[in-house]
Scaffold this motif. Structure first.
Motif, PDB file in Angstrom:
ATOM      1  N   ASN A 184       0.622  -1.108  -0.325  1.00 54.52           N
ATOM      2  CA  ASN A 184       0.261   0.179   0.294  1.00 54.52           C
ATOM      3  C   ASN A 184       0.749   1.048   0.053  1.00 54.52           C
ATOM      4  O   ASN A 184       0.724   2.364   0.407  1.00 54.52           O
ATOM      5  N   LYS A 214     -17.646   7.288   5.332  1.00 49.94           N
ATOM      6  CA  LYS A 214     -16.817   6.030   5.312  1.00 49.94           C
ATOM      7  C   LYS A 214     -15.938   6.511   3.963  1.00 49.94           C
ATOM      8  O   LYS A 214     -15.833   7.059   3.095  1.00 49.94           O
ATOM      9  N   LEU A 256     -13.159   5.098   0.736  1.00 49.00           N
ATOM     10  CA  LEU A 256     -13.199   3.862  -0.104  1.00 49.00           C
ATOM     11  C   LEU A 256     -12.030   4.157  -1.571  1.00 49.00           C
ATOM     12  O   LEU A 256     -11.574   6.084  -1.456  1.00 49.00           O
ATOM     13  N   ARG A 257     -11.395   3.259  -1.283  1.00 50.45           N
ATOM     14  CA  ARG A 257     -10.325   3.220  -2.762  1.00 50.45           C
ATOM     15  C   ARG A 257     -10.933   2.685  -3.925  1.00 50.45           C
ATOM     16  O   ARG A 257     -10.703   1.364  -3.359  1.00 50.45           O
ATOM     17  N   ASN A 258     -10.624   3.181  -4.814  1.00 47.16           N
ATOM     18  CA  ASN A 258     -11.622   2.444  -6.333  1.00 47.16           C
ATOM     19  C   ASN A 258     -12.903   2.319  -5.551  1.00 47.16           C
ATOM     20  O   ASN A 258     -13.358   0.773  -5.807  1.00 47.16           O
ATOM     21  N   GLY A 259     -13.878   2.602  -4.860  1.00 47.62           N
ATOM     22  CA  GLY A 259     -15.217   1.763  -4.590  1.00 47.62           C
ATOM     23  C   GLY A 259     -14.894   0.347  -3.560  1.00 47.62           C
ATOM     24  O   GLY A 259     -16.427   0.048  -2.586  1.00 47.62           O
ATOM     25  N   GLN A 260     -13.811   0.680  -3.171  1.00 48.21           N
ATOM     26  CA  GLN A 260     -13.464  -0.420  -1.726  1.00 48.21           C
ATOM     27  C   GLN A 260     -12.933   0.069  -0.994  1.00 48.21           C
ATOM     28  O   GLN A 260     -11.992   1.041  -0.686  1.00 48.21           O
ATOM     29  N   PRO A 261     -13.698  -0.659   0.559  1.00 47.84           N
ATOM     30  CA  PRO A 261     -13.042  -0.522   1.976  1.00 47.84           C
ATOM     31  C   PRO A 261     -12.021  -0.596   1.640  1.00 47.84           C
ATOM     32  O   PRO A 261     -11.037  -1.823   1.136  1.00 47.84           O
ATOM     33  N   LYS A 280      -8.140  -1.450   3.487  1.00 46.47           N
ATOM     34  CA  LYS A 280      -7.610  -2.624   4.537  1.00 46.47           C
ATOM     35  C   LYS A 280      -6.202  -2.557   5.046  1.00 46.47           C
ATOM     36  O   LYS A 280      -5.405  -2.689   3.348  1.00 46.47           O
TER      37      LYS A 280
END
Length: 336
Positions: free
Chosen positions: A95, A168, A170-175, A177
């Motif tokens: 990341n 919230k 989001l990165r590219n629509g995803q949470p 991690k």
């Protein structure tokens, strides 16, 4: 072997047996023999004190301080420390694009509840840090105002180019991690990790906590995103050891593999500078950059703590356990 005591036996994993040095230049020690044991478990150290197996223990578990202070059998001391608990970010991991984004780092930093950590985790046995040299040292940066909280963090995440939806991230629509490493040798660090994890969860960032048995060996593999870590940042009244060991590109404590040309050049200039005033100015400049760009998150400066029974005389709690003598010629123990 030139101090008040000499080694009779030494095992790096378990401890040492020390005997009085009859040739010590500053007079004979009061004790003939001292047994020093090494145990990373704060609870085990506490049990050793309570059972009488140890007369003195260094670095108490914070949750035990209140109880011990109420018992007249024990003397509990706190001293200002030079160790800083902080978050190190991984600039070379999977990341890395997040950590190389200044606004993302500032967002994470805004989630760190330093005041809450000091009250709950540190039992008020620490002071707040935003850089590696907090306090009134000649190389301490000028104090600055820092934003804290969910709303401040979300503004930084938006500025980082991430999507903020219903509070919230989001990165590219995803949470997002992340994996956060910690270790128990410093018992406050896993608790700090949990508080950071809870704060991140409020903005939809999932931080998995991994407790490493040997943190330095674990970090070598690079399979982490951030780590709670504790280091002495001021050694011998100077920041040179910390800056070189933590920020030179291939330094042993540069676990996040931070490699910033401006900081590298500044470190070279610092190492080549002899004048004390100029060195202090360069160290302050280095620490200021770290704080302003949130290259790591500096959180607290824990107090050094020690506990001993009433029969101990001549003990002085050192500000850190690497540079100051614990066992001196004046240390003595009256009969139990």
């Amino acid at each position: 072997g030139t101090g008040a005591f000499m080694f009779e036996k030494f095992d790096p994993s378990t401890g040492a047996i020390l005997i009085k040095n009859p040739h010590y230049w500053d007079g004979m020690a009061k004790l003939d023999r001292v047994c020093m044991t090494a145990n990373q478990d704060a609870n085990a150290r506490l049990l050793a004190l309570q059972s009488g197996d140890a007369d003195i223990i260094y670095s108490l578990s914070l949750e035990s301080l209140g109880t011990l202070r109420k018992d007249p059998k024990w003397v509990i001391e706190s001293a200002p420390g030079t160790r800083v608990s902080h978050l190190i970010y991984n600039y070379a991991g999977e990341n890395k694009e997040l950590w190389n984004n200044e606004e993302f780092r500032k967002g994470i930093d805004a989630l760190v509840d330093r005041e809450g950590i000091i009250k709950t985790v540190m039992a008020n046995e620490a002071k707040i840090a935003f850089n590696p040299f907090p306090g009134n040292y000649p190389f301490s940066p000028t104090p600055k105002t820092h934003e804290f909280g969910k709303e401040a963090a979300l503004k930084h995440f938006e500025a980082a180019g991430l999507t903020v939806q219903d509070g919230k991230v989001l990165r590219n629509g995803q949470p997002i991690k992340l994996r956060m490493a910690t270790y128990i040798a410093r018992p406050e660090l896993p608790q700090i990790a949990q508080i950071v994890q809870d704060s991140a969860k409020q903005v939809g960032i999932d931080m998995e906590i991994y407790v490493a048995e040997n943190i330095d060996e674990f970090l070598l593999a690079g399979k982490f995103d951030l780590v709670t870590y504790s280091l002495l940042t001021i050694s011998r009244g100077d920041g040179a050891f910390f800056l070189n060991s933590s920020f030179a590109p291939k330094a042993a404590q540069n676990h996040g593999r931070l490699d910033v040309p401006e900081l590298n050049d500044l470190l070279v200039e610092y190492n080549q500078t002899v004048d004390i005033t100029k060195r202090n100015g360069l160290a302050k400049q280095f620490a200021t950059i770290l704080e302003e760009r949130a290259y790591n998150s500096y959180i607290t400066v824990p107090y050094a703590t020690a506990g001993y029974r009433q029969g101990v005389k001549g003990w002085v709690t050192p500000g850190n356990d690497l540079e100051f003598q614990m066992v001196t010629k004046d240390l003595d123990v009256v009969s139990k």
